[in-house]
Each structure stands twice: as C-alpha cells, then as structure tokens.
Motif scaffolding. Structure first.
Motif, PDB file in Angstrom:
ATOM      1  N   PHE A  36       0.832  -1.205   0.000  1.00  0.00           N
ATOM      2  CA  PHE A  36       0.000   0.000   0.000  1.00  0.00           C
ATOM      3  C   PHE A  36       0.870   1.260   0.000  1.00  0.00           C
ATOM      4  O   PHE A  36       0.647   2.184  -0.780  1.00  0.00           O
ATOM      5  N   LEU A  37       1.863   1.312   0.900  1.00  0.00           N
ATOM      6  CA  LEU A  37       2.719   2.497   1.000  1.00  0.00           C
ATOM      7  C   LEU A  37       3.510   2.728  -0.280  1.00  0.00           C
ATOM      8  O   LEU A  37       3.652   3.868  -0.740  1.00  0.00           O
ATOM      9  N   GLN A  38       4.006   1.643  -0.880  1.00  0.00           N
ATOM     10  CA  GLN A  38       4.762   1.761  -2.135  1.00  0.00           C
ATOM     11  C   GLN A  38       3.858   2.290  -3.248  1.00  0.00           C
ATOM     12  O   GLN A  38       4.224   3.193  -3.987  1.00  0.00           O
ATOM     13  N   GLU A  69      12.529   5.321  -0.896  1.00  0.00           N
ATOM     14  CA  GLU A  69      13.933   4.923  -0.865  1.00  0.00           C
ATOM     15  C   GLU A  69      14.204   3.864   0.194  1.00  0.00           C
ATOM     16  O   GLU A  69      15.063   3.012   0.026  1.00  0.00           O
ATOM     17  N   LYS A  70      13.473   3.958   1.314  1.00  0.00           N
ATOM     18  CA  LYS A  70      13.771   3.094   2.455  1.00  0.00           C
ATOM     19  C   LYS A  70      12.500   2.839   3.250  1.00  0.00           C
ATOM     20  O   LYS A  70      11.638   3.712   3.355  1.00  0.00           O
ATOM     21  N   PHE A  71      12.399   1.634   3.799  1.00  0.00           N
ATOM     22  CA  PHE A  71      11.261   1.223   4.613  1.00  0.00           C
ATOM     23  C   PHE A  71      11.812   0.376   5.751  1.00  0.00           C
ATOM     24  O   PHE A  71      12.364  -0.686   5.516  1.00  0.00           O
ATOM     25  N   LEU A  73       6.920   2.538  11.881  1.00  0.00           N
ATOM     26  CA  LEU A  73       7.683   2.412  10.641  1.00  0.00           C
ATOM     27  C   LEU A  73       8.412   3.711  10.336  1.00  0.00           C
ATOM     28  O   LEU A  73       7.901   4.794  10.634  1.00  0.00           O
ATOM     29  N   ASN A  74       9.561   3.583   9.708  1.00  0.00           N
ATOM     30  CA  ASN A  74      10.293   4.745   9.205  1.00  0.00           C
ATOM     31  C   ASN A  74      10.331   4.635   7.687  1.00  0.00           C
ATOM     32  O   ASN A  74      10.699   3.588   7.145  1.00  0.00           O
ATOM     33  N   ASN A  83      11.726  12.151   5.614  1.00  0.00           N
ATOM     34  CA  ASN A  83      11.783  11.015   6.534  1.00  0.00           C
ATOM     35  C   ASN A  83      10.532  11.063   7.388  1.00  0.00           C
ATOM     36  O   ASN A  83      10.305  12.037   8.105  1.00  0.00           O
ATOM     37  N   LEU A  84       9.713  10.023   7.286  1.00  0.00           N
ATOM     38  CA  LEU A  84       8.458   9.947   8.019  1.00  0.00           C
ATOM     39  C   LEU A  84       8.522   8.821   9.031  1.00  0.00           C
ATOM     40  O   LEU A  84       9.050   7.748   8.736  1.00  0.00           O
TER      41      LEU A  84
END
Length: 159
Positions: free
Chosen positions: A50-52, A63-65, A83-84, A127-128
């Motif tokens: 979903f996030l992708q 870029e990063k999960f 999650l980051n 960055n979330l």
C-alpha cells in the motif's frame, strides 16, 4: 415431561441463535470496515505494498522502509507497528501522499516528518515516522474470530 421441557429449551436456544445470526449479517458491511481499519494481524506485506503504491501514485520514490518497532504487550487490546519511511519527491507530492494516508481505511498515524532541502534539484528527501495498529487479542481470540468469519462466509455461500 422433562424431555418436552428440554426440547422447548433447545428450540428457544436455536431460535435466539438464528436471531443473533440475522443481526450479525445486517452488520456485515460495518464489520468489514472495522476489519479493514484494524486488521487482526500486522499484515506487513500488504502495508508495504500500500505504502509503495501510494507513494508512487503521488509522485514520490520510496527509498527506504524500516520497521522500527512492533509492540509486544500481551495484555494490550490493540498493538501497533512503528515504521520509518524515506521518500524523495516534491513538497506537493508529500502533501498528496499524506492526504492519501489520512483517507485510507486502515488506521495510520504520522508521528513525525523531517526533510532535507535540495542542493541541486527541486526534490526533497522526506523522513516519516508512522504508526499503524492491529488487533492484539490473544491467539485464542484471534482464532475464534477467524473461525466465526469462516463460518459466516460458508453460511453466506450456502444461502
């Protein structure tokens, strides 16, 4: 006379079960919404997908999960996953992405956002830190809930 009373009690019991079953079927759409908002299991592959998809559709590159934490509290009714995410894109793309997280049926909280300004391009690196929830019931409760759903699905198919 004892057998007649026992038969009447069983008939009353099954009648009540039928009424309860009908009530649950009426609540079906609402229960589906609750299951979507608060799944029984973390469903990390679904969440990542979903996030992708949402980041891509809103013009961001994921870029990063990283999964920073999955709550382990046994007695808690609900559990959470922190999650980051590291995303690259424009400010307006980030706004659209955050809006899509907000309107998603699954409960997703944005806890923090940091970003670095672009040096040569107009793309930011965001960055979330986000948090989502899932049902943290005991294994017995989870299995009971699953078996209830399977029963409901099979009884729906039989009708």
């Amino acid at each position: 006379k004892g057998k007649k009373t026992e038969l009447e009690n069983k008939e009353k019991y099954f009648s009540e079960l039928k009424t309860i079953s009908a009530s649950l079927k009426e609540l079906g759409p609402e229960l589906v919404k609750i299951d979507s908002a608060l799944p029984l299991e973390p469903s990390i592959p679904d969440l990542l997908n979903f996030l992708q998809k949402e980041s891509s559709q809103n013009g961001l590159i994921m870029e990063k999960f990283d999964i920073s934490r999955i709550s382990q509290e046994e007695k808690s009714e609900f559990k959470d996953i922190s999650l980051n995410l590291s995303l690259t894109g424009s400010y307006s793309s980030l706004k659209n992405f955050l809006f899509s997280l907000q309107k998603n049926s699954r409960l997703i909280e944005t806890e923090s956002i940091s970003f670095s300004s672009p040096e040569k391009s107009s793309l930011f690196t965001f960055n979330l830190n986000i948090k989502t929830y899932f049902g943290g019931g005991t294994a017995a409760e989870t299995n009971l809930s699953r078996s209830q759903r399977e029963y409901s699905a099979s009884s729906d198919a039989a009708e």
